[in-house]
Motif scaffolding. Structure first.
Motif, PDB file in Angstrom:
ATOM      1  N   GLU A   1      21.382  54.240  56.395  1.00 36.58           N
ATOM      2  CA  GLU A   1      22.074  52.970  56.550  1.00 36.58           C
ATOM      3  C   GLU A   1      22.699  52.909  57.936  1.00 36.58           C
ATOM      4  N   MET A   2      23.028  51.703  58.365  1.00 31.99           N
ATOM      5  CA  MET A   2      23.628  51.495  59.675  1.00 31.99           C
ATOM      6  C   MET A   2      25.134  51.318  59.515  1.00 31.99           C
ATOM      7  N   GLY A   3      25.898  52.109  60.279  1.00 31.38           N
ATOM      8  CA  GLY A   3      27.345  51.977  60.274  1.00 31.38           C
ATOM      9  C   GLY A   3      27.822  51.009  61.330  1.00 31.38           C
ATOM     10  N   ASP A   4      29.114  51.031  61.619  1.00 31.45           N
ATOM     11  CA  ASP A   4      29.682  50.173  62.644  1.00 31.45           C
ATOM     12  C   ASP A   4      29.250  50.653  64.025  1.00 31.45           C
ATOM     13  N   PRO A   5      29.332  49.785  65.044  1.00 30.99           N
ATOM     14  CA  PRO A   5      28.814  50.142  66.366  1.00 30.99           C
ATOM     15  C   PRO A   5      29.477  51.351  67.014  1.00 30.99           C
ATOM     16  N   TRP A   6      30.775  51.543  66.866  1.00 28.18           N
ATOM     17  CA  TRP A   6      31.461  52.682  67.490  1.00 28.18           C
ATOM     18  C   TRP A   6      32.229  53.429  66.397  1.00 28.18           C
ATOM     19  N   SER A   7      31.504  54.208  65.616  1.00 28.46           N
ATOM     20  CA  SER A   7      32.113  54.787  64.420  1.00 28.46           C
ATOM     21  C   SER A   7      31.838  56.265  64.212  1.00 28.46           C
ATOM     22  N   GLU A   8      31.009  56.893  65.026  1.00 28.29           N
ATOM     23  CA  GLU A   8      30.569  58.263  64.750  1.00 28.29           C
ATOM     24  C   GLU A   8      31.115  59.241  65.783  1.00 28.29           C
ATOM     25  N   GLY A   9      32.134  60.005  65.390  1.00 31.30           N
ATOM     26  CA  GLY A   9      32.600  61.110  66.214  1.00 31.30           C
ATOM     27  C   GLY A   9      33.888  60.813  66.960  1.00 31.30           C
ATOM     28  N   ARG A  10      34.677  61.876  67.208  1.00 35.39           N
ATOM     29  CA  ARG A  10      35.858  61.784  68.061  1.00 35.39           C
ATOM     30  C   ARG A  10      35.875  63.006  68.981  1.00 35.39           C
ATOM     31  N   LEU A  11      34.744  63.280  69.595  1.00 35.12           N
ATOM     32  CA  LEU A  11      34.543  64.479  70.398  1.00 35.12           C
ATOM     33  C   LEU A  11      35.378  64.478  71.671  1.00 35.12           C
ATOM     34  N   SER A  12      35.756  65.682  72.086  1.00 37.32           N
ATOM     35  CA  SER A  12      36.272  65.889  73.430  1.00 37.32           C
ATOM     36  C   SER A  12      35.746  67.222  73.925  1.00 37.32           C
ATOM     37  N   ALA A  13      35.749  67.405  75.261  1.00 34.27           N
ATOM     38  CA  ALA A  13      35.194  68.638  75.820  1.00 34.27           C
ATOM     39  C   ALA A  13      35.683  68.828  77.243  1.00 34.27           C
ATOM     40  N   ALA A  14      35.660  70.085  77.680  1.00 34.91           N
ATOM     41  CA  ALA A  14      35.961  70.451  79.068  1.00 34.91           C
ATOM     42  C   ALA A  14      35.023  71.578  79.457  1.00 34.91           C
ATOM     43  N   ARG A  15      34.504  71.528  80.684  1.00 35.75           N
ATOM     44  CA  ARG A  15      33.606  72.587  81.125  1.00 35.75           C
ATOM     45  C   ARG A  15      33.899  72.967  82.571  1.00 35.75           C
ATOM     46  N   ILE A  16      33.457  74.155  82.966  1.00 32.38           N
ATOM     47  CA  ILE A  16      33.614  74.624  84.336  1.00 32.38           C
ATOM     48  C   ILE A  16      32.270  75.146  84.821  1.00 32.38           C
ATOM     49  N   GLU A  17      31.877  74.732  86.022  1.00 33.06           N
ATOM     50  CA  GLU A  17      30.585  75.123  86.570  1.00 33.06           C
ATOM     51  C   GLU A  17      30.743  76.300  87.528  1.00 33.06           C
ATOM     52  N   ALA A  18      29.611  76.858  87.951  1.00 34.76           N
ATOM     53  CA  ALA A  18      29.619  78.067  88.775  1.00 34.76           C
ATOM     54  C   ALA A  18      30.311  77.854  90.117  1.00 34.76           C
ATOM     55  N   ASP A  19      30.319  76.611  90.618  1.00 33.59           N
ATOM     56  CA  ASP A  19      30.970  76.344  91.908  1.00 33.59           C
ATOM     57  C   ASP A  19      32.468  76.100  91.769  1.00 33.59           C
TER      58      ASP A  19
END
Length: 592
Positions: free
Chosen positions: A555-573
């Motif tokens: 089924e199709m949900g609401d347009p902005w309804s899936e997930g509350r993700l957050s993230a932080a990353r660090i690269e080699a530089d």
């Protein structure tokens, strides 16, 4: 690829959380010279005030950290244990075949305070009063009420007025629901924290933090909890009133612990999760299954990707149901569950058609047990308000269920934490303290012999599931999400899109997502909806049609309804990047 906002970039430090106040508090600590552990603790305590419908001082907090100085990763277990009186026989004597989802009976020892304090003591640099000052300020002076807090309180208002009077005193000031955009203060909570700090005396920073822990678990906080749970009968989701099982002695015997993370290598990345006392290893099992499939060749927004990821999740979560539990009490065959041979066999079960069965694997020497009656309990969902983590509950317009914190500092320290529990809608306020106690005990089964059966001093198998990733052996990313059963669905989707489709953090967060409700929920009344798949409303209609043709009950949900993700990353530089979820208009990433 469309994004709602830029991916934050910097070199000094980054913070991403599920609420802008906590993100800014974490960044303020970094700017004042604190490290990632100081910042994460300050942000975590702030979330207890800023999102009272999603977590609280009496909640839970599993944490994964990277200690840059020692080049080592650790899990801090902030998941408290069942009371001594919590046995299958005790629940049977009450006529209960499920642990209620609300009230006093499902309480376990609240682990969040000790987890944050232990991390601060052993890896932080700040004093506890400095860290708590932000949260105390918001509790004393008020936080800005977002609409979902008002909605949650309005949903609970009849129960508060008729039954949970101590909650009415806190969350219905002047007898009214605090409106969106107003300031909402928690003076009793501020008083509790300040009393803890007054009692936190000692000759060193570490001794003062330990004294605060003692005040919480062996002092006035524990005494107030024990007294309230002993002397009151409270209406819960069973439809009856019960006294609590949690005692002062249960509080005194428990302390947060440090253990090694569980890991799995995937395409040059090493995923780190907390142990099988959580659902975290299901993420690793999904990767073990998908490692033999060319995910990179699939359209990340196409039906083949959705179908394959959903079918892998069904198999991994079936094994969660059959085998996961507190490893201090039961043997969990993680080595076998993550082994190539086992997953080669399991992968063969993924076909072009959707499975409607709950299919745990067979491991020699083990007897897999799963609940096949969960799909019959759908009618119980609306028996009482506040019964479920509201990401998938049908409780009016309530949304969200948990919080998340990611921090990276200039020294390379990293924190991923998923605090939750002690929600305003789950249990009544302990009057002398001004906050509620976690109901995580609802995740136990009452059937004896199951790996997740209730037992004294045992950890319930939580859904809380922070993540950390090493890339080529070096710390790369901290991430996570609220979402109950969805936590280890939305996180793998995000990770796969970054690894195989070169999305940034913000692109992967903003991209439309999906979930299934195929297996029994961890929350009362433990409902399953076999075959159900929900697509975020921004998917093309052709994707939905394709999934239905494969046999998914999609089924199709609401347009902005899936997930509350957050993230932080660090690269080699040395560059740091962070992103946060735009859904719900609360999550933000900050940095410089």
């Amino acid at each position: 690829m469309f994004t709602t906002r830029p991916e934050i970039a910097g070199t000094f430090g980054v913070v991403a959380t599920t609420h802008w106040l906590a993100s800014q508090v974490g960044m303020a600590v970094l700017e004042r010279g604190g490290n990632a552990f100081d910042a994460a603790a300050a942000a975590g305590f702030t979330l207890q005030v800023a999102e009272p419908h999603l977590n609280g001082p009496g909640g839970d907090a599993p944490i994964i950290i990277h200690d840059a100085r020692a080049a080592a990763q650790h899990v801090i277990c902030g998941q408290g244990v069942a009371p001594d009186a919590a046995t299958a026989d005790r629940f049977a004597s009450l006529g209960l075949d499920l642990v209620p989802g609300t009230g006093l009976l499902p309480a376990v020892v609240p682990g969040a305070f000790d987890a944050w304090a232990l991390m601060l003591r052993d890896w932080g640099t700040w004093e506890l009063p400095e860290v708590l000052a932000y949260a105390i300020g918001y509790a004393r002076n008020g936080i800005h009420i977002v609409p979902r807090i008002s909605t949650t309180i309005e949903t609970m208002r009849p129960l508060f007025e008729e039954e949970w009077h101590s909650s009415a005193e806190v969350f219905l000031p002047g007898g009214k629901v605090p409106g969106p955009g107003t300031l909402f203060a928690r003076p009793a909570l501020a008083d509790t924290w300040q009393r803890v700090l007054r009692e936190a005396m000692g000759s060193s920073r570490e001794a003062r933090i330990d004294a605060a822990r003692n005040a919480w678990y062996r002092g006035f906080v524990a005494e107030a909890i024990g007294k309230y749970y002993r002397n009151n009968e409270i209406l819960d989701s069973s439809g009856r009133r019960h006294r609590g099982l949690l005692t002062t002695d249960d509080m005194a015997r428990w302390a947060a612990s440090v253990e090694d993370p569980v890991s799995f290598d995937y395409h040059g990345h090493t995923l780190l999760k907390v142990g099988p006392w959580s659902q975290g290893p299901t993420f690793l099992q999904q990767l073990a299954l998908l490692r033999g499939i060319d995910i990179g060749a699939m359209d990340p927004l196409g039906p083949e990707f959705v179908h394959t990821v959903v079918e892998a999740a069904k198999l991994a979560f079936a094994d969660r149901e059959a085998y996961y539990g507190d490893p201090d009490f039961v043997q969990v065959p993680l080595n076998e569950l993550l082994s190539p041979a086992y997953n080669d066999t399991r992968r063969a079960l993924i076909t072009e058609k959707a499975s409607l069965e709950l299919r745990p694997g067979q491991i020699p020497g083990f007897n897999p047990q799963v609940d096949h009656t969960a799909s019959e309990r759908v009618a119980l969902l609306n028996r009482a308000p506040g019964v479920d983590e509201p990401t998938v509950a049908r409780l009016g317009a309530v949304g969200g269920d948990t919080c998340h914190v990611d921090v990276i500092d200039r020294w390379g320290n990293m924190v991923s934490a998923t605090p939750s529990g002690g929600w305003l809608q789950s249990s009544p306020v302990v009057p002398e303290l001004g906050f509620c106690i976690t109901t995580r005990g609802q995740m136990f089964w009452t059937k004896p012999g199951h790996p997740n059966s209730v037992a004294p001093r045992k950890r319930p198998r939580t859904t809380l599931s922070p993540s950390m990733v090493l890339r080529q052996g070096k710390p790369w990313m901290s991430f996570g999400t609220p979402g109950g059963e969805q936590q280890d669905q939305w996180q793998p989707i995000m990770f796969l899109r970054m690894v195989h489709h070169n999305m940034t953090i913000q692109q992967a967060i903003d991209a439309p997502s999906f979930h299934t409700e195929h297996w029994p929920s961890s929350f009362w009344p433990r409902v399953a909806r076999p075959g159900k798949v929900v697509l975020e409303g921004r998917y093309d209609a052709a994707v939905l049609a394709d999934l239905k043709a494969r046999g998914h009950l999609a089924e199709m949900g609401d347009p902005w309804s899936e997930g509350r993700l957050s993230a932080a990353r660090i690269e080699a530089d040395g560059q740091m990047f962070a992103g946060a979820n735009p859904r719900g208009m609360q999550g933000y990433a900050v940095g410089r």
